[in-house]
Design a protein around this motif. Structure first.
Motif, mmCIF file in Angstrom:
data_model
loop_
_atom_site.group_PDB
_atom_site.id
_atom_site.type_symbol
_atom_site.label_atom_id
_atom_site.label_comp_id
_atom_site.label_asym_id
_atom_site.label_seq_id
_atom_site.Cartn_x
_atom_site.Cartn_y
_atom_site.Cartn_z
ATOM 1 N N ASP A 113 12.930 14.520 -7.182
ATOM 2 C CA ASP A 113 12.822 13.092 -7.192
ATOM 3 C C ASP A 113 13.570 12.101 -8.010
ATOM 4 O O ASP A 113 14.274 12.151 -8.328
ATOM 5 C CB ASP A 113 11.276 13.415 -7.922
ATOM 6 C CG ASP A 113 10.281 14.036 -7.321
ATOM 7 O OD1 ASP A 113 10.689 14.832 -6.577
ATOM 8 O OD2 ASP A 113 9.309 13.994 -8.142
ATOM 9 N N ASP A 114 13.503 11.077 -7.031
ATOM 10 C CA ASP A 114 14.276 9.309 -7.941
ATOM 11 C C ASP A 114 15.592 10.122 -7.937
ATOM 12 O O ASP A 114 16.102 9.501 -8.807
ATOM 13 C CB ASP A 114 13.610 9.308 -9.317
ATOM 14 C CG ASP A 114 12.142 9.513 -9.621
ATOM 15 O OD1 ASP A 114 11.542 9.016 -8.466
ATOM 16 O OD2 ASP A 114 11.090 9.566 -10.418
ATOM 17 N N TYR A 139 10.056 7.959 -0.579
ATOM 18 C CA TYR A 139 9.707 7.709 -0.653
ATOM 19 C C TYR A 139 10.066 8.286 -2.409
ATOM 20 O O TYR A 139 10.422 7.711 -3.448
ATOM 21 C CB TYR A 139 8.168 7.132 -0.987
ATOM 22 C CG TYR A 139 7.983 6.645 -2.330
ATOM 23 C CD1 TYR A 139 6.672 4.813 -1.879
ATOM 24 C CD2 TYR A 139 6.781 6.942 -3.033
ATOM 25 C CE1 TYR A 139 6.676 4.540 -3.587
ATOM 26 C CE2 TYR A 139 6.448 6.775 -4.123
ATOM 27 C CZ TYR A 139 6.649 5.539 -4.602
ATOM 28 O OH TYR A 139 5.798 4.905 -4.744
ATOM 29 N N ARG A 140 10.536 9.443 -1.891
ATOM 30 C CA ARG A 140 10.269 10.691 -3.427
ATOM 31 C C ARG A 140 11.593 10.706 -4.185
ATOM 32 O O ARG A 140 11.656 10.820 -5.610
ATOM 33 C CB ARG A 140 9.852 12.181 -2.909
ATOM 34 C CG ARG A 140 9.741 13.243 -3.923
ATOM 35 C CD ARG A 140 9.626 14.553 -3.293
ATOM 36 N NE ARG A 140 10.247 15.185 -2.466
ATOM 37 C CZ ARG A 140 11.560 15.588 -2.656
ATOM 38 N NH1 ARG A 140 11.700 15.531 -3.997
ATOM 39 N NH2 ARG A 140 12.553 16.497 -1.244
ATOM 40 N N PRO A 144 12.770 4.549 -9.239
ATOM 41 C CA PRO A 144 11.519 3.308 -8.793
ATOM 42 C C PRO A 144 12.129 2.305 -8.787
ATOM 43 O O PRO A 144 13.311 1.852 -9.275
ATOM 44 C CB PRO A 144 11.152 3.418 -10.104
ATOM 45 C CG PRO A 144 10.686 4.922 -10.678
ATOM 46 C CD PRO A 144 12.385 6.141 -10.210
ATOM 47 N N ARG A 147 15.425 1.062 -2.924
ATOM 48 C CA ARG A 147 14.436 0.522 -1.244
ATOM 49 C C ARG A 147 15.279 1.517 -0.871
ATOM 50 O O ARG A 147 16.217 2.223 0.080
ATOM 51 C CB ARG A 147 15.602 -1.138 -1.012
ATOM 52 C CG ARG A 147 16.984 -0.688 -0.940
ATOM 53 C CD ARG A 147 17.490 -1.360 -2.358
ATOM 54 N NE ARG A 147 19.301 -1.078 -2.086
ATOM 55 C CZ ARG A 147 20.160 -0.816 -2.663
ATOM 56 N NH1 ARG A 147 19.527 -0.428 -3.680
ATOM 57 N NH2 ARG A 147 21.170 -1.385 -2.472
ATOM 58 N N GLY A 211 3.752 3.876 0.920
ATOM 59 C CA GLY A 211 3.875 3.979 -1.322
ATOM 60 C C GLY A 211 4.865 2.274 -1.454
ATOM 61 O O GLY A 211 4.517 1.965 -2.015
ATOM 62 N N PHE A 212 5.543 2.073 -0.096
ATOM 63 C CA PHE A 212 6.621 1.254 -0.703
ATOM 64 C C PHE A 212 6.171 -0.615 -0.168
ATOM 65 O O PHE A 212 4.992 -0.732 0.499
ATOM 66 C CB PHE A 212 7.594 0.882 0.886
ATOM 67 C CG PHE A 212 8.570 2.206 0.887
ATOM 68 C CD1 PHE A 212 9.352 2.036 -0.298
ATOM 69 C CD2 PHE A 212 8.061 3.899 1.646
ATOM 70 C CE1 PHE A 212 10.168 3.611 -0.282
ATOM 71 C CE2 PHE A 212 9.078 4.631 1.137
ATOM 72 C CZ PHE A 212 10.110 4.784 1.065
ATOM 73 N N LYS A 232 10.576 1.109 -3.837
ATOM 74 C CA LYS A 232 9.584 1.488 -4.388
ATOM 75 C C LYS A 232 9.015 1.027 -5.532
ATOM 76 O O LYS A 232 10.077 0.220 -6.569
ATOM 77 C CB LYS A 232 10.432 3.101 -4.708
ATOM 78 C CG LYS A 232 8.925 3.679 -5.548
ATOM 79 C CD LYS A 232 10.477 5.143 -5.956
ATOM 80 C CE LYS A 232 9.425 5.867 -6.267
ATOM 81 N NZ LYS A 232 10.008 7.432 -6.259
#
Length: 253
Positions: A113-114, A139-140, A144, A147, A211-212, A232
């Motif tokens: 993630d991230d 997204y995952r 944060p 893009r 979620g974007f 995100k």
């Protein structure tokens, strides 16, 4: 020669791209009438890669798009499902220290993630059996505030352009594919998948569902291709913060 169908079974799609890998870039240049290079430039500008960033290029194929993203010193992970594409890409980018190839399924990315400052995919989302699941994976793995940029064939908004483009897909492209491709049947799938793909606003909706935020799109080549981008949410930034105006697609909802 293999040809995938609109069920988009991963093994079929991978086998099809394995067979076209050695002549894939040249065929794209011919079938797009030279526009493929312009679309790649527009996508790179939308991603706006910076030195030191880590970018995931999904469905990277032979790494042509990845090399463009890495030009300013960003580190690019070029992910693709096709072993044949990756083999060609590793050979072509062997001297590029900023591009690393990984075989990966877009619906189950092998990354934490991230992990990435940006995730991008060009002309690959349409080939995934569950594109919404792939967007959820993008997204995952994006950080944060990071893009996502999607460059994909779309639906021209003007009816004369739609009619002309439909005629090209039906009559012109098969002729060019027979001349330029090692697997002309694969480009029958290309035509079918383009015609079945949703329009710009539908894809923008999918990005929001994933979620974007601040999702926007702009048309390229009269809407034959559309460039979508979203961000995100950044937990430490105000909800109404905006990215630099110079990098935002100019058309949206």
């Amino acid at each position: 020669m293999s040809k995938a169908d609109l069920s988009k079974q991963p093994a079929q799609v991978a086998a099809m791209f394995d067979q076209v890998s050695t002549r894939y870039d040249r065929t794209n240049a011919v079938l797009s009438v030279g526009n493929a290079a312009l679309w790649r430039v527009a996508t790179t500008r939308a991603v706006a890669p910076r030195a030191g960033e880590t970018i995931l290029d999904v469905a990277a194929g032979t790494g042509t798009s990845s090399a463009s993203l890495a030009r300013n010193g960003a580190s690019v992970v070029a992910a693709d499902f096709s072993e044949g594409m990756i083999e060609v890409g590793r050979h072509r980018q062997a001297d590029n220290p900023f591009v690393r190839f990984v075989q990966a399924d877009a619906m189950a990315l092998p990354f934490d993630d991230d992990s990435f400052d940006a995730v991008t995919i060009s002309f690959g989302l349409r080939n995934i059996v569950d594109p919404k699941k792939a967007l959820a994976e993008f997204y995952r793995v994006v950080k944060p505030g990071g893009r996502v940029v999607v460059c994909e064939f779309s639906q021209p908004p003007l009816s004369p352009v739609r009619a002309g483009y439909s005629a090209y897909l039906k009559f012109g492209m098969p002729v060019l594919a027979r001349l330029a491709s090692s697997n002309p049947a694969a480009y029958e799938y290309l035509m079918e998948s383009i015609q079945a793909w949703p329009d710009q606003r539908s894809l923008a909706g999918w990005l929001r569902e994933a979620g974007f935020e601040r999702v926007a799109f702009r048309n390229l080549t009269a809407g034959i291709v559309a460039l979508h981008r979203g961000f995100k949410p950044e937990s430490t930034a105000p909800a109404d913060s905006e990215p630099p105006a110079s990098t935002v697609p100019s058309e949206g909802e």
